[in-house]
Design an enzyme around this catalytic site. Structure first.
Site, PDB file in Angstrom:
ATOM      1  N   GLU A   1       0.828  -1.218   0.000  1.00 54.00           N
ATOM      2  CA  GLU A   1       0.000   0.000   0.000  1.00 54.00           C
ATOM      3  C   GLU A   1       0.860   1.265   0.000  1.00 54.00           C
ATOM      4  O   GLU A   1       0.758   2.088   0.913  1.00 54.00           O
ATOM      5  CB  GLU A   1      -0.902   0.011   1.236  1.00 54.00           C
ATOM      6  CG  GLU A   1      -1.837  -1.176   1.363  1.00 54.00           C
ATOM      7  CD  GLU A   1      -2.526  -1.238   2.730  1.00 54.00           C
ATOM      8  OE1 GLU A   1      -2.216  -0.407   3.616  1.00 54.00           O
ATOM      9  OE2 GLU A   1      -3.362  -2.116   2.908  1.00 54.00           O
TER      10      GLU A   1
ATOM     11  N   TYR B   1       3.895  18.845  11.013  1.00 58.21           N
ATOM     12  CA  TYR B   1       4.952  17.849  11.314  1.00 58.21           C
ATOM     13  C   TYR B   1       6.347  18.465  11.336  1.00 58.21           C
ATOM     14  O   TYR B   1       7.335  17.719  11.302  1.00 58.21           O
ATOM     15  CB  TYR B   1       4.968  16.738  10.257  1.00 58.21           C
ATOM     16  CG  TYR B   1       3.643  16.132   9.903  1.00 58.21           C
ATOM     17  CD1 TYR B   1       2.925  15.380  10.833  1.00 58.21           C
ATOM     18  CD2 TYR B   1       3.115  16.279   8.628  1.00 58.21           C
ATOM     19  CE1 TYR B   1       1.708  14.803  10.489  1.00 58.21           C
ATOM     20  CE2 TYR B   1       1.907  15.701   8.277  1.00 58.21           C
ATOM     21  CZ  TYR B   1       1.211  14.970   9.221  1.00 58.21           C
ATOM     22  OH  TYR B   1       0.017  14.404   8.874  1.00 58.21           O
TER      23      TYR B   1
ATOM     24  N   CYS C   1      -3.255  34.155   9.501  1.00 59.77           N
ATOM     25  CA  CYS C   1      -2.976  34.865  10.756  1.00 59.77           C
ATOM     26  C   CYS C   1      -2.556  33.909  11.870  1.00 59.77           C
ATOM     27  O   CYS C   1      -3.246  33.786  12.891  1.00 59.77           O
ATOM     28  CB  CYS C   1      -4.206  35.645  11.161  1.00 59.77           C
ATOM     29  SG  CYS C   1      -4.672  36.775   9.864  1.00 59.77           S
ATOM     30  N   GLU C   2      -1.473  33.207  11.660  1.00 61.56           N
ATOM     31  CA  GLU C   2      -0.901  32.355  12.695  1.00 61.56           C
ATOM     32  C   GLU C   2       0.610  32.336  12.483  1.00 61.56           C
ATOM     33  O   GLU C   2       1.061  32.219  11.345  1.00 61.56           O
ATOM     34  CB  GLU C   2      -1.386  30.896  12.556  1.00 61.56           C
ATOM     35  CG  GLU C   2      -2.823  30.709  12.887  1.00 61.56           C
ATOM     36  CD  GLU C   2      -3.149  29.257  13.233  1.00 61.56           C
ATOM     37  OE1 GLU C   2      -2.278  28.531  13.752  1.00 61.56           O
ATOM     38  OE2 GLU C   2      -4.291  28.877  12.961  1.00 61.56           O
TER      39      GLU C   2
ATOM     40  N   ARG D   1       3.046   7.778  -0.351  1.00 61.40           N
ATOM     41  CA  ARG D   1       4.050   8.830  -0.489  1.00 61.40           C
ATOM     42  C   ARG D   1       5.109   8.513  -1.547  1.00 61.40           C
ATOM     43  O   ARG D   1       5.463   9.359  -2.363  1.00 61.40           O
ATOM     44  CB  ARG D   1       4.747   8.999   0.868  1.00 61.40           C
ATOM     45  CG  ARG D   1       5.716  10.153   0.911  1.00 61.40           C
ATOM     46  CD  ARG D   1       6.538  10.111   2.207  1.00 61.40           C
ATOM     47  NE  ARG D   1       5.776   9.873   3.389  1.00 61.40           N
ATOM     48  CZ  ARG D   1       5.289  10.812   4.195  1.00 61.40           C
ATOM     49  NH1 ARG D   1       5.494  12.081   3.916  1.00 61.40           N
ATOM     50  NH2 ARG D   1       4.603  10.491   5.273  1.00 61.40           N
TER      51      ARG D   1
ATOM     52  N   TYR E   1       0.274  14.023   0.395  1.00 63.53           N
ATOM     53  CA  TYR E   1      -0.255  14.658   1.610  1.00 63.53           C
ATOM     54  C   TYR E   1      -0.181  16.186   1.512  1.00 63.53           C
ATOM     55  O   TYR E   1       0.083  16.871   2.490  1.00 63.53           O
ATOM     56  CB  TYR E   1       0.477  14.137   2.861  1.00 63.53           C
ATOM     57  CG  TYR E   1       0.417  12.620   2.961  1.00 63.53           C
ATOM     58  CD1 TYR E   1      -0.793  11.980   3.225  1.00 63.53           C
ATOM     59  CD2 TYR E   1       1.557  11.833   2.742  1.00 63.53           C
ATOM     60  CE1 TYR E   1      -0.862  10.597   3.277  1.00 63.53           C
ATOM     61  CE2 TYR E   1       1.489  10.447   2.798  1.00 63.53           C
ATOM     62  CZ  TYR E   1       0.276   9.840   3.064  1.00 63.53           C
ATOM     63  OH  TYR E   1       0.200   8.472   3.123  1.00 63.53           O
TER      64      TYR E   1
HETATM   65  N1  LLP Z   1      -1.668   2.003   4.434  1.00 64.66           N
HETATM   66  C1  LLP Z   1      -2.201   2.482   5.580  1.00 64.66           C
HETATM   67  C2  LLP Z   1      -3.080   1.612   6.363  1.00 64.66           C
HETATM   68  C3  LLP Z   1      -1.903   3.785   6.015  1.00 64.66           C
HETATM   69  O1  LLP Z   1      -2.423   4.250   7.146  1.00 64.66           O
HETATM   70  C4  LLP Z   1      -1.039   4.601   5.234  1.00 64.66           C
HETATM   71  C5  LLP Z   1      -0.703   5.975   5.652  1.00 64.66           C
HETATM   72  C6  LLP Z   1      -0.529   4.070   4.027  1.00 64.66           C
HETATM   73  C7  LLP Z   1      -0.851   2.759   3.673  1.00 64.66           C
HETATM   74  C8  LLP Z   1       0.376   4.849   3.120  1.00 64.66           C
HETATM   75  O2  LLP Z   1       1.564   5.185   3.739  1.00 64.66           O
HETATM   76  P1  LLP Z   1       2.767   5.853   2.888  1.00 64.66           P
HETATM   77  O3  LLP Z   1       3.245   4.835   1.895  1.00 64.66           O
HETATM   78  O4  LLP Z   1       2.217   7.057   2.217  1.00 64.66           O
HETATM   79  O5  LLP Z   1       3.767   6.197   3.922  1.00 64.66           O
HETATM   80  N2  LLP Z   1      -0.084  12.990   6.476  1.00 64.66           N
HETATM   81  C9  LLP Z   1       1.188  12.389   6.811  1.00 64.66           C
HETATM   82  C10 LLP Z   1       1.247  10.915   6.445  1.00 64.66           C
HETATM   83  C11 LLP Z   1       0.137  10.085   7.062  1.00 64.66           C
HETATM   84  C12 LLP Z   1       0.171   8.614   6.666  1.00 64.66           C
HETATM   85  C13 LLP Z   1      -1.037   7.894   7.136  1.00 64.66           C
HETATM   86  N3  LLP Z   1      -1.137   6.534   6.725  1.00 64.66           N
HETATM   87  C14 LLP Z   1       2.313  13.203   6.171  1.00 64.66           C
HETATM   88  O6  LLP Z   1       2.046  14.209   5.517  1.00 64.66           O
HETATM   89  O7  LLP Z   1       3.478  12.873   6.350  1.00 64.66           O
END
Ligand code: LLP
Length: 419
Positions: free
Chosen positions: A276, A319, A345-346, A279, A374
């Site tokens: 899955e 983050y 305004c922050e 990013r 994201y």
């Molecule tokens: N599978 C599940 C169950 C997940 O919760 C996530 C991400 C992924 C796959 C995909 O993960 P990736 O390959 O993208 O790392 N908003 C945050 C990242 C939150 C990720 C949440 N879950 C940011 O901007 O860094």
């Protein structure tokens, strides 16, 4: 290799298209994605893990623009979704229901019913209460629910605390206790409303080394084998996402070592694997374009105030994430440090702090790099700022994926009561 680069005249390009031309045409703030980059990252990920039987399900939460999903669907991607809304997006973009995996700790009854009625490929359940809910809905609908158990393997992914999901202290998964997992899996096996699909894990995001993956995957394999030892079918092991990217130089992620690790652990073990990634497929294949509104010289600081803000890209604020910031045209060497901030305004509204920047003036444009994951998906209309539009450049043609929303469309969603 980067999807975005500078030509010899100092102009930033995507493919052979100058980003400045795109900004002229569509205005700023604007997300620009490289279609070739996205397709190439997906295909390289797929081929890195092709030595084991499996399927790649792009995690829609990273970038759910319909045009991006459709591009990936055409290249053979399934979808990892976490809401009924993402389910609709996946279907509309042409992903077959059987190629969709539904993750998440809190699926509503409506979302479960929606997923089961469309014939979803797999639901990853995370609690006994969720199993109750899925079983009763499947029974009402007279369908059999393909369910995997997401296990919390208690592994520290060594990433930002807000995106770590693998430890026992987090809300995710079923605790990695052989008896508990076996009891719940037995339930999947015995309840006629379920077809047991296997086990799942996802320990976090932006993971930079292979060690946490190795620990988590070996734990999952162990559990899968022990359930099989008890005579229960465990067709699939879903390995989640989490593969990190370089935000320092925006380079294309090399998946070879990750693929080799997966092969070392799972080859010949007889499980179908699920992946899955989110990013890793899109982050470095997107930028956020913005224009300088004012430059302000504070007491001891230069502020470059631009027309994109935390409502467009929340990652730096939420983050402390680092995104490189580049002028679209070469403006010569850096003349000092500056904070690049939005109009909100922050004090937390910034895109970059203490950056070495050249002289930038009103009307100059910048690209916030590595913003393909994201970014747009986490945008809001805070300060009644309509979120940025999104375009995709594919083979040097620019396609609008989403128009910038208008203040009118935001206000149209509201009403004033007849007091
Ligand atoms: N599978 C599940 C169950 C997940 O919760 C996530 C991400 C992924 C796959 C995909 O993960 P990736 O390959 O993208 O790392 N908003 C945050 C990242 C939150 C990720 C949440 N879950 C940011 O901007 O860094």
């Amino acid at each position: 290799m980067c999807a975005f680069h500078r030509n010899t005249n100092g102009h930033m390009l995507v493919d052979s298209k100058p980003l400045a031309e795109i900004a002229d045409r569509f205005g700023t703030p604007l997300y620009v994605y490289s279609g070739n980059g996205i397709r190439d990252s997906f295909n390289r990920f797929k081929s890195a893990v092709s030595q084991v039987p499996g399927k790649v399900y792009f995690a829609l939460k990273a970038n759910s623009a319909l045009g991006v999903i459709a591009l990936l669907a055409r290249n053979g991607s399934g979808a990892d979704i976490v809401s009924g809304g993402e389910l609709e997006r996946a279907l509309m973009a042409g992903i077959a229901p059987a190629d969709i995996v539904f993750s998440g700790v809190g699926k509503s009854r409506n979302e479960i019913a929606q997923a089961l009625s469309t014939g979803i490929g797999q639901i990853n359940a995370e609690s006994p209460a969720e199993l109750d809910s899925i079983s009763s809905i499947a029974n009402e609908l007279s369908v059999i629910a393909p369910v995997a158990l997401r296990v919390n393997v208690d592994v520290d992914p060594d990433t930002h605390v807000k995106i770590s999901t693998g430890q026992r202290s987090t809300k995710f998964g079923i605790s990695n206790n052989k008896h508990e997992v076996a009891n719940l899996y037995r339930r999947l096996h015995d309840d006629p409303n379920f077809a047991p699909a296997g086990l799942a894990v996802h320990i976090g995001s932006q993971i930079q080394s292979l060690a946490p993956f190795e620990k988590a995957y070996r734990a999952l394999l162990n559990l899968g084998q022990s359930l099989r030892g008890e005579g229960m079918p465990v067709p699939t092991l879903d390995l989640g996402g989490g593969v990190g990217v370089s935000y320092d130089d925006g380079s294309t992620t090399d998946f070879t070592d990750y693929g080799a690790l997966v092969q070392r652990i799972f080859k010949g073990k007889g499980f179908k694997l699920g992946f899955e990634p989110g990013r890793a497929i899109v982050a470095n294949n997107g930028v956020l374009l913005s224009e300088v509104i004012f430059v302000k010289h504070g007491d001891n600081k230069r502020f470059i105030i631009v027309d994109a803000a935390m409502n467009d890209l929340l990652r730096p604020t939420l983050y402390e994430a680092h995104h490189n910031i580049e002028p679209l045209n070469d403006l010569g060497p850096a003349t000092g440090f500056a904070d690049i901030v939005g109009p909100i305004c922050e004090t937390g509204d910034y895109l970059g702090k203490q950056r070495k920047m050249p002289d930038l003036n009103t009307g100059d444009r910048i690209a916030v790099m590595s913003a393909g994951a994201y970014g747009a998906v986490m945008a809001s209309s805070y300060n009644t700022r309509p979120p940025a539009g999104e375009v995709l450049v594919l083979n040097s043609e620019v396609h609008v994926l989403r128009h910038k929303r208008s203040v009118k469309s935001l206000l149209d969603e509201e009403s004033i009561p007849n007091f």
